[in-house]
Design an enzyme around this catalytic site. Structure first.
Site, PDB file in Angstrom:
ATOM      1  N   SER A 150      34.635  46.825  36.981  1.00  0.00           N
ATOM      2  CA  SER A 150      33.544  45.857  36.834  1.00  0.00           C
ATOM      3  C   SER A 150      32.191  46.529  37.096  1.00  0.00           C
ATOM      4  O   SER A 150      31.819  47.465  36.383  1.00  0.00           O
ATOM      5  CB  SER A 150      33.790  44.663  37.758  1.00  0.00           C
ATOM      6  OG  SER A 150      32.908  43.607  37.451  1.00  0.00           O
ATOM      7  N   ASP A 230      39.928  37.717  30.797  1.00  0.00           N
ATOM      8  CA  ASP A 230      38.879  37.969  31.775  1.00  0.00           C
ATOM      9  C   ASP A 230      37.812  36.877  31.658  1.00  0.00           C
ATOM     10  O   ASP A 230      37.245  36.659  30.584  1.00  0.00           O
ATOM     11  CB  ASP A 230      38.257  39.345  31.485  1.00  0.00           C
ATOM     12  CG  ASP A 230      37.293  39.817  32.548  1.00  0.00           C
ATOM     13  OD1 ASP A 230      36.488  38.993  33.049  1.00  0.00           O
ATOM     14  OD2 ASP A 230      37.313  41.019  32.866  1.00  0.00           O
ATOM     15  N   HIS A 266      40.176  39.363  35.449  1.00  0.00           N
ATOM     16  CA  HIS A 266      39.179  40.297  35.997  1.00  0.00           C
ATOM     17  C   HIS A 266      39.515  40.683  37.437  1.00  0.00           C
ATOM     18  O   HIS A 266      38.662  41.184  38.148  1.00  0.00           O
ATOM     19  CB  HIS A 266      37.797  39.635  35.939  1.00  0.00           C
ATOM     20  CG  HIS A 266      36.651  40.584  36.113  1.00  0.00           C
ATOM     21  ND1 HIS A 266      36.229  41.428  35.103  1.00  0.00           N
ATOM     22  CD2 HIS A 266      35.834  40.837  37.169  1.00  0.00           C
ATOM     23  CE1 HIS A 266      35.200  42.134  35.530  1.00  0.00           C
ATOM     24  NE2 HIS A 266      34.940  41.815  36.779  1.00  0.00           N
TER      25      HIS A 266
END
Length: 288
Positions: A150, A230, A266
């Site tokens: 991320s 995600d 995610h």
């Protein structure tokens, strides 16, 4: 040499998972980082080193507690280092107001605005931390790579692209790949770097990979994994934008493997599922 204080140590897959703290000159605050040291069998043995950069809200603990990476670090005989994600305890107005900005959200840039001048995670990761690691642990500085998740995926990509030859390889899981066009990036860059969008390009992976066109030299294939479920990617959400990075890389002649992972989100369930692949990706370059 900054003095390191060991915070914790635990035996894991034959090696040791440790956390250290020290006074950071770059950040002007105390900083923590994790180090996994694989089993040592030979005196004066040195290992490749792999730097992990975590995402928003994380500390140095999330990756070491949730990903299960230690078994692969032990298998491939790699030291793994993971810094915190921002300075802490600076008492800057607004640093604790939201989860995606300020504390836990350094975005791996060197801030140039006066208010956020201590937010120098880029220099911490590329200068201060590697120096500390090389001075205190059995690593071979000629064999190091970087990866992240991320916000940390963004950090890994820019650290790799801005420092040719420093890292042997790079990979990312669900990176913020085009910060200048991401809502997270636009907010952070405005605060940390000011309104000049030209300055933003120096910390935007898509802009940096675009600059590789015509430079020559071989860049190893960049591995990116992205989950189709995600929450920051699906349904057209423009927070991560890996497709922008892939398109710019293709134009520049930089090899990228983007793997769309069906049904994954995610989270660290996603990270832990594919972390072995990322160790194998880096081992090809670090163990040559």
């Amino acid at each position: 040499m900054a003095e390191l204080e060991e915070v914790s140590s635990a035996k894991c897959f034959g090696g040791y998972q440790k956390i250290f703290k020290h006074k950071s000159a770059e950040l002007g605050s105390e900083a923590n980082f994790s180090v996994y040291i694989p089993p040592i069998f030979t005196q004066n043995e040195t290992f490749p080193v792999l730097y992990w950069l975590s995402g928003l809200t994380c500390t140095e603990k999330n990756f070491i507690e949730k990903s299960g990476f230690q078994q692969y670090a032990s298998q491939h005989k790699v030291v793994v280092v993971g810094p915190d994600t921002s300075p802490r305890g600076l008492n800057i107005e607004g640093e604790e107001d939201s989860w995606d900005f300020g504390t836990g959200a350094g975005y791996y840039v060197d801030a140039i605005t006066e208010k956020w001048k201590n937010y120098r995670m880029y220099s911490y990761v590329t200068k201060e931390l590697p120096t500390l690691v090389q001075q205190n642990f059995p690593v071979d500085p000629t064999r190091q790579s970087i990866f992240g998740h991320s916000m940390g995926g963004h950090g890994a990509l820019i650290c790799f692209l801005k420092n040719p030859g420093m890292f042997k390889s790079v990979s990312a899981l669900a990176p913020i790949a085009n910060m200048s066009m991401s809502p997270w990036g636009m907010r952070a860059f405005t605060a940390y770097l000011g309104p000049d969008k030209e300055a933003w390009k120096e910390y935007d992976a898509t802009e940096l990979v675009r600059k590789q066109a015509g430079k020559g030299g071989e860049i190893p294939e960049i591995l990116i994994d992205q989950g189709t479920e995600d929450e920051w990617f699906k349904d057209g959400k423009a927070y991560l934008l890996p497709e922008h990075f892939v398109d710019a890389a293709k134009e520049a002649g930089v090899p990228v493997k983007l793997r769309m992972q069906e049904g994954y989100g995610h989270n660290y369930y996603f990270v832990s599922t594919f972390i072995r692949d990322h160790f194998e990706h880096h081992a090809k370059h670090l163990t040559k």
